[in-house]
Each structure stands twice: as C-alpha cells, then as structure tokens.
Write a protein that holds these residues in place. Structure first.
Motif, PDB file in Angstrom:
ATOM      1  N   GLN A   1     -13.959  69.116  52.025  1.00  0.00           N
ATOM      2  CA  GLN A   1     -13.526  70.466  52.630  1.00  0.00           C
ATOM      3  C   GLN A   1     -13.605  70.372  54.236  1.00  0.00           C
ATOM      4  N   MET A   2     -13.048  70.864  55.037  1.00  0.00           N
ATOM      5  CA  MET A   2     -13.276  71.194  56.371  1.00  0.00           C
ATOM      6  C   MET A   2     -13.208  72.672  56.965  1.00  0.00           C
ATOM      7  N   LEU A   3     -14.378  73.038  57.432  1.00  0.00           N
ATOM      8  CA  LEU A   3     -14.402  74.555  57.775  1.00  0.00           C
ATOM      9  C   LEU A   3     -14.305  74.623  59.504  1.00  0.00           C
ATOM     10  N   THR A   4     -13.497  75.280  60.068  1.00  0.00           N
ATOM     11  CA  THR A   4     -13.272  75.196  61.334  1.00  0.00           C
ATOM     12  C   THR A   4     -13.477  76.389  62.040  1.00  0.00           C
ATOM     13  N   ILE A   5     -14.588  76.574  62.946  1.00  0.00           N
ATOM     14  CA  ILE A   5     -14.785  77.613  63.426  1.00  0.00           C
ATOM     15  C   ILE A   5     -14.325  77.995  64.828  1.00  0.00           C
ATOM     16  N   TYR A   6     -13.343  78.765  65.121  1.00  0.00           N
ATOM     17  CA  TYR A   6     -12.489  78.804  66.457  1.00  0.00           C
ATOM     18  C   TYR A   6     -13.501  80.067  67.342  1.00  0.00           C
ATOM     19  N   SER A   7     -13.869  79.592  68.408  1.00  0.00           N
ATOM     20  CA  SER A   7     -14.580  80.729  69.110  1.00  0.00           C
ATOM     21  C   SER A   7     -13.605  81.756  69.923  1.00  0.00           C
ATOM     22  N   GLU A   8     -12.575  81.388  70.120  1.00  0.00           N
ATOM     23  CA  GLU A   8     -11.543  82.061  70.899  1.00  0.00           C
ATOM     24  C   GLU A   8     -10.016  81.478  70.292  1.00  0.00           C
TER      25      GLU A   8
ATOM     26  N   ASP B   1      -8.420  67.880  48.562  1.00  0.00           N
ATOM     27  CA  ASP B   1      -8.278  67.320  47.063  1.00  0.00           C
ATOM     28  C   ASP B   1      -7.578  68.660  46.495  1.00  0.00           C
ATOM     29  N   TRP B   2      -7.891  69.734  46.746  1.00  0.00           N
ATOM     30  CA  TRP B   2      -7.431  70.874  45.755  1.00  0.00           C
ATOM     31  C   TRP B   2      -7.110  72.049  46.555  1.00  0.00           C
ATOM     32  N   PRO B   3      -6.113  72.153  47.350  1.00  0.00           N
ATOM     33  CA  PRO B   3      -5.706  73.240  48.402  1.00  0.00           C
ATOM     34  C   PRO B   3      -5.376  74.440  47.438  1.00  0.00           C
ATOM     35  N   GLU B   4      -4.743  74.385  46.128  1.00  0.00           N
ATOM     36  CA  GLU B   4      -4.667  75.545  45.363  1.00  0.00           C
ATOM     37  C   GLU B   4      -5.979  76.284  45.060  1.00  0.00           C
TER      38      GLU B   4
END
Length: 174
Positions: free
Chosen positions: A21-28, A73-76
């Motif tokens: 998994q990849m978690l991306t935090i966008y500050s703006e 692996d499992w986007p659903e």
C-alpha cells in the motif's frame, strides 16, 4: 506491533509505503493528480471528514489537505476498507462505498485496517471530532441584600457614615 515504513518527503506531499500500500498525504492542493484506484480521504484540521472510493480519473481535486490510499495487489478491497474506516465515526461522510462489509472481508482487512489506523494516528490524524470543553456558566447575580455586602458609606450633609441594612428594603445610617 512493528511496522516498516518507507517515507518520501516532498515539498507538498508525503508518501508512506508499507506492504503493498501507498498512503500519500497532500499538505496543499496540487495542480494535477495522477489517475489512481483507491481511497481519497478528506481532512479538516487533522480530522478525517469524508472518504471517497475513486476508480480512475479525479474530476475535482479537494481544497486543502487530503490523503490518498492505493493498493497495487487488491484495489477492489480498498472500497471495503473505506467502509471499515468510515465506521470509526458517525461524522464521516462516504461516497461510492459499499453499504456493508462482508464478514469474510472483515477478517481479511483487519490487519491492514489496524496498520493504517496506527499510521494515521502517529501522523496526527484522528477519527473523532475534538471534544469541546464544557464552559461553566457564570454565577447568578445576587439580588438579596446581606450583611456581607453591607459595609458601604453614605454621605449626608458633608458627613460620611456607614450604612447598615435594616429590614427587607431599607438601610439605616449608624
């Protein structure tokens, strides 16, 4: 519980890689966002307010900080994970998520849910709105005259004398 994370810091975003998994935090708000299949978590003052499941192109990019979660692996399964996350608080709005998570998915998603929950809490995001401290009401005004309030002075014909309560609504000069 020990989790190995790979964290990439950029000017406007933080990428956190764990397992697949990849978690991306966008500050703006970025100018563009690449198409992805996953969860879009809207935030307001470090509190998650809305969870959307996206498949493909993003039509509107949210204002302010937000998070994206993708799984190669499992986007659903992320739609069901979003449902589990939304159960954390009744204040969270959801769109395009299944109404109910099947019991066999619950058991499969439980480790991912606990890992994601721990990561979000450590990065300062919470599920419940901050509790407003109860304000103690101001004291009522005293309308009854008591001897504790009594010592004040009256000036009558250039003579200063203490006034004492006498009766219910009268004062008497001593």
């Amino acid at each position: 519980m020990m989790i190995k994370l790979q964290v990439n810091l950029k000017n406007t975003q933080t990428e956190i890689l764990f397992d697949q998994q990849m978690l991306t935090i966008y500050s703006e708000q970025p100018a563009t966002l690449p198409p992805f299949d996953g969860l879009l978590l809207h935030t307001n003052q470090q509190q998650i307010t809305q969870i959307d499941y996206l498949a493909g192109e993003i039509t509107t990019i949210p204002n302010g900080p937000f998070l994206t979660l993708t799984d190669t692996d499992w986007p659903e399964g992320l739609a069901h994970l979003g449902c589990l996350l939304a159960e954390q608080s009744s204040a969270i709005k959801t769109t395009d998520l299944p109404a109910k998570v099947p019991s066999n998915y619950r058991q499969t998603l439980r480790p991912l849910f606990e890992t994601l929950n721990l990561i979000l809490e450590r990065f300062g995001f919470n599920w419940q709105p901050a509790a407003n401290p109860k304000v103690k009401p101001a004291a009522k005004a005293r309308h009854r005259w008591t001897k504790a309030i009594s010592p004040y002075h009256l000036t009558l014909k250039r003579d200063k004398q203490p006034a004492l309560p006498f009766g219910k609504n009268e004062t008497k000069c001593a």
